[in-house]
Design a protein around this motif. Structure first.
Motif, mmCIF file in Angstrom:
data_model
loop_
_atom_site.group_PDB
_atom_site.id
_atom_site.type_symbol
_atom_site.label_atom_id
_atom_site.label_comp_id
_atom_site.label_asym_id
_atom_site.label_seq_id
_atom_site.Cartn_x
_atom_site.Cartn_y
_atom_site.Cartn_z
ATOM 1 N N PHE A 129 32.345 -36.468 -65.784
ATOM 2 C CA PHE A 129 31.407 -36.607 -64.686
ATOM 3 C C PHE A 129 32.138 -37.183 -63.485
ATOM 4 O O PHE A 129 32.944 -38.108 -63.623
ATOM 5 N N THR A 130 31.863 -36.655 -62.312
ATOM 6 C CA THR A 130 32.522 -37.143 -61.097
ATOM 7 C C THR A 130 31.478 -37.526 -60.054
ATOM 8 O O THR A 130 30.414 -36.903 -59.957
ATOM 9 N N ALA A 131 31.804 -38.545 -59.277
ATOM 10 C CA ALA A 131 30.892 -39.046 -58.257
ATOM 11 C C ALA A 131 31.183 -38.389 -56.915
ATOM 12 O O ALA A 131 32.339 -38.376 -56.478
ATOM 13 N N PRO A 132 30.187 -37.858 -56.225
ATOM 14 C CA PRO A 132 30.403 -37.309 -54.884
ATOM 15 C C PRO A 132 30.841 -38.415 -53.926
ATOM 16 O O PRO A 132 30.348 -39.541 -54.001
ATOM 17 N N ASP A 133 31.741 -38.091 -53.012
ATOM 18 C CA ASP A 133 32.275 -39.104 -52.102
ATOM 19 C C ASP A 133 31.176 -39.767 -51.272
ATOM 20 O O ASP A 133 31.179 -40.989 -51.067
ATOM 21 N N GLU A 134 30.227 -38.964 -50.773
ATOM 22 C CA GLU A 134 29.186 -39.531 -49.912
ATOM 23 C C GLU A 134 28.304 -40.514 -50.670
ATOM 24 O O GLU A 134 28.002 -41.610 -50.182
ATOM 25 N N ALA A 135 27.892 -40.134 -51.878
ATOM 26 C CA ALA A 135 27.055 -41.017 -52.680
ATOM 27 C C ALA A 135 27.817 -42.275 -53.078
ATOM 28 O O ALA A 135 27.270 -43.390 -53.064
ATOM 29 N N LEU A 136 29.088 -42.104 -53.437
ATOM 30 C CA LEU A 136 29.898 -43.248 -53.848
ATOM 31 C C LEU A 136 30.097 -44.221 -52.691
ATOM 32 O O LEU A 136 30.000 -45.444 -52.864
ATOM 33 N N ALA A 137 30.343 -43.694 -51.482
ATOM 34 C CA ALA A 137 30.525 -44.561 -50.317
ATOM 35 C C ALA A 137 29.242 -45.326 -50.001
ATOM 36 O O ALA A 137 29.278 -46.533 -49.692
ATOM 37 N N ALA A 138 28.094 -44.645 -50.092
ATOM 38 C CA ALA A 138 26.817 -45.311 -49.816
ATOM 39 C C ALA A 138 26.535 -46.398 -50.838
ATOM 40 O O ALA A 138 26.106 -47.512 -50.500
ATOM 41 N N ALA A 139 26.793 -46.100 -52.111
ATOM 42 C CA ALA A 139 26.530 -47.072 -53.168
ATOM 43 C C ALA A 139 27.461 -48.271 -53.054
ATOM 44 O O ALA A 139 27.041 -49.422 -53.212
ATOM 45 N N ARG A 140 28.738 -48.009 -52.761
ATOM 46 C CA ARG A 140 29.688 -49.115 -52.620
ATOM 47 C C ARG A 140 29.341 -50.001 -51.434
ATOM 48 O O ARG A 140 29.402 -51.232 -51.525
ATOM 49 N N GLY A 141 28.970 -49.383 -50.332
ATOM 50 C CA GLY A 141 28.611 -50.167 -49.163
ATOM 51 C C GLY A 141 27.425 -51.063 -49.426
ATOM 52 O O GLY A 141 27.404 -52.233 -49.017
ATOM 53 N N ALA A 142 26.426 -50.543 -50.114
ATOM 54 C CA ALA A 142 25.228 -51.333 -50.420
ATOM 55 C C ALA A 142 25.549 -52.463 -51.397
ATOM 56 O O ALA A 142 25.082 -53.595 -51.231
ATOM 57 N N VAL A 143 26.342 -52.164 -52.414
ATOM 58 C CA VAL A 143 26.699 -53.178 -53.402
ATOM 59 C C VAL A 143 27.563 -54.273 -52.773
ATOM 60 O O VAL A 143 27.384 -55.471 -53.046
ATOM 61 N N ASP A 144 28.486 -53.893 -51.911
ATOM 62 C CA ASP A 144 29.355 -54.888 -51.280
ATOM 63 C C ASP A 144 28.590 -55.829 -50.362
ATOM 64 O O ASP A 144 29.060 -56.920 -50.047
ATOM 65 N N ALA A 145 27.409 -55.407 -49.899
ATOM 66 C CA ALA A 145 26.608 -56.248 -49.009
ATOM 67 C C ALA A 145 25.804 -57.304 -49.757
ATOM 68 O O ALA A 145 25.216 -58.195 -49.130
ATOM 69 N N LEU A 146 25.779 -57.224 -51.074
ATOM 70 C CA LEU A 146 25.013 -58.186 -51.865
ATOM 71 C C LEU A 146 25.727 -59.535 -51.939
ATOM 72 O O LEU A 146 26.952 -59.607 -51.825
ATOM 73 N N PRO A 147 24.981 -60.616 -52.174
ATOM 74 C CA PRO A 147 25.616 -61.926 -52.363
ATOM 75 C C PRO A 147 26.558 -61.908 -53.566
ATOM 76 O O PRO A 147 26.364 -61.130 -54.507
ATOM 77 N N ALA A 148 27.561 -62.769 -53.524
ATOM 78 C CA ALA A 148 28.563 -62.790 -54.583
ATOM 79 C C ALA A 148 27.970 -63.114 -55.949
ATOM 80 O O ALA A 148 28.485 -62.688 -56.981
ATOM 81 N N ARG A 155 23.344 -55.109 -58.899
ATOM 82 C CA ARG A 155 24.234 -54.149 -58.250
ATOM 83 C C ARG A 155 23.889 -52.717 -58.646
ATOM 84 O O ARG A 155 23.916 -51.800 -57.820
ATOM 85 N N LEU A 156 23.574 -52.511 -59.909
ATOM 86 C CA LEU A 156 23.243 -51.159 -60.361
ATOM 87 C C LEU A 156 21.947 -50.669 -59.718
ATOM 88 O O LEU A 156 21.842 -49.502 -59.327
ATOM 89 N N ARG A 157 20.956 -51.554 -59.600
ATOM 90 C CA ARG A 157 19.695 -51.142 -58.973
ATOM 91 C C ARG A 157 19.914 -50.736 -57.523
ATOM 92 O O ARG A 157 19.377 -49.729 -57.050
ATOM 93 N N VAL A 158 20.714 -51.538 -56.812
ATOM 94 C CA VAL A 158 20.988 -51.227 -55.410
ATOM 95 C C VAL A 158 21.812 -49.943 -55.303
ATOM 96 O O VAL A 158 21.583 -49.114 -54.418
ATOM 97 N N ALA A 159 22.756 -49.758 -56.226
ATOM 98 C CA ALA A 159 23.587 -48.552 -56.198
ATOM 99 C C ALA A 159 22.745 -47.298 -56.408
ATOM 100 O O ALA A 159 22.984 -46.264 -55.768
#
Length: 445
Positions: A129-148, A155-159
């Motif tokens: 299974f491979t992740a599309p670049d656009e979806a992966l970038a959106a998910a990473r950006g949202a997860v990185d914005a969460l508190p540490a 993180r999974l819910r936000v992703a």
């Protein structure tokens, strides 16, 4: 459904039991309009109901049609919710995916291969299974914005939400569209997670370190490994992790799966279905149970014996984590299979012995066999993972199971999971409530 007694016509005989359109549809497991399609094709006869409102149908004739079409749903036990499913069978202390022993599937095939089998009934060796670049970038950006301090499930819910926003075709509930989205969603969830604390790797400022390019080409278990532990990927350990992922894909109508099916019954898109499952999974009696087992097992290793740890749990009135399962009389087959994989990992020997010590010590009080949460704890403790790692494994794996159930539910009558509440509040009419007096401190000068 139990038939009510048919009325007596005065001669001692009873008239045939008549069913309403709704009752007939429920008995056949079809929509009401399908009932009238059966009538138009001559497969079912109807009689206008008294008063001219709707039609009635002979119960015996309906039952005969149900036997011919195979559409009849088995009657549920009183108080139980029972739904037809061809995904998982739990029987005689074993469990099966589409009729095949699930532990054998996990032993022979990788997670992606087992997931594909569960979705389609087709085995595709080597599938990745491979992740599309656009979806992966959106998910990473949202997860990185969460508190540490955010949990892995946060993180999974936000992703999931971010990946959904990147997919304009998410409302297409056709089988192929759902499968395409599922094959990309699972690796997107894994790819969005930051690496485990202590990991290495260069990353842009403000972004979490991510997997190396070669990891994205590897199987999902190897991709997930670096998100769970900073230790280098060890082949026997990765094999055990892959086995855990395959073993946990589905387990009939567990609480999170029921929530996922309710969402699918309302024709929510697959990302929303997974979100519903994740919302329930976080409870300590479900996906988070492995974290409790992890902490207990770590304490057993620290103190050198299970005896004082088990005693502390019993003294506090707490159940010992990782033991017993309401669906199995003997050891959870998922635990058996994962213990077998971990027995081949030298670094897991200490945690494995501690788990057996817990089982043996508890058996002096109440014999309770190990469940999969204890096996997950052995994996997480021995590999240097955090206590929440088992919950992450559970959530990533079970995503495939929720999708499998969504595929089934999309083919059923929509909104069929609509129970009626048994109201126990005050009977109407009640007077309008009076406004409460403001607290004295609000009116103080």
């Amino acid at each position: 459904m139990t038939d009510r007694a048919a009325p007596d016509d005065g001669s001692g005989a009873t008239t045939p039991r008549r069913l309403s359109t709704r009752e007939t549809a429920e008995r056949l497991g079809v929509k009401p309009e399908t009932v009238y399609a059966y009538v138009s094709r001559g497969q079912l006869s109807s009689t206008r109901a008294p008063g001219g409102r709707g039609s009635t149908f002979d119960a015996a004739e309906v039952d005969a049609l149900a036997r011919r079409t195979g559409r009849r749903e088995p009657p549920p036990a009183p108080g139980d919710l029972v739904f037809r499913t061809g995904v998982t069978l739990i029987e005689d202390d074993r469990y099966y995916f589409r009729g095949v022993d699930a532990t054998e599937l996990a032993r022979e095939y990788a997670y992606e291969e087992v997931a594909e089998w569960l979705w389609t009934g087709e085995l595709r060796p080597g599938i990745r299974f491979t992740a599309p670049d656009e979806a992966l970038a959106a998910a990473r950006g949202a997860v990185d914005a969460l508190p540490a301090h955010s949990s892995p499930t946060d993180r999974l819910r936000v992703a999931v939400i971010a990946a959904a926003s990147a997919d304009p075709f998410r409302f297409d509930l056709s089988r192929e569209a759902v499968l395409t989205g599922a094959r990309s969603l699972v690796p997107t969830l894994v790819g969005a997670l930051p690496p485990a604390a202590g990991g290495t790797g260069e990353q842009p400022e403000g972004q979490g370190a991510r997997e190396r390019p070669e990891e994205r080409e590897a199987g999902l278990a190897r991709q997930l490994w670096s998100k769970l532990t900073a230790r280098p990927a060890d082949e026997p350990f990765v094999t055990a992790l892959d086995g855990a992922l395959a073993l946990l894909i589905d387990h009939d109508l567990a609480a999170s799966t029921l929530a996922a099916r309710v969402a699918a019954s309302a024709h929510a898109h697959p990302y929303a279905v997974v979100s519903a499952g994740l919302g329930v999974l976080e409870g300590p009696l479900h996906g988070a149970a492995s974290g409790l087992a992890h902490r207990m097992l770590a304490e057993v290793l620290e103190r050198g014996s299970a005896v004082p740890v088990v005693a502390d749990h019993l003294r506090a009135g707490r159940r010992v984590p990782g033991l017993g399962h309401r669906l199995y009389r003997t050891e959870d087959p998922r635990a058996q299979a994962l213990f077998t994989l971990l027995a081949k990992v030298p670094q897991a020997a200490g945690a494995l012995a501690a788990a057996r010590d817990v089982v043996a010590t508890t058996a002096r009080h109440t014999p309770l066999p190990a469940n999969v949460d204890l096996a997950l704890a052995v994996l997480s403790v021995s590999s240097g993972m955090a206590a929440e790692a088992g919950e992450t494994v559970f959530a990533v794996s079970r995503t495939a199971g929720w999708i499998a159930h969504a595929l089934e539910e999309y083919g059923e009558r929509p909104l069929r999971m609509r129970p009626s509440g048994q109201y126990c509040g005050p009977r109407p009419p009640q007077p309008l409530p009076a406004a409460a007096d403001a607290p004295s401190w609000l009116s103080a000068p």
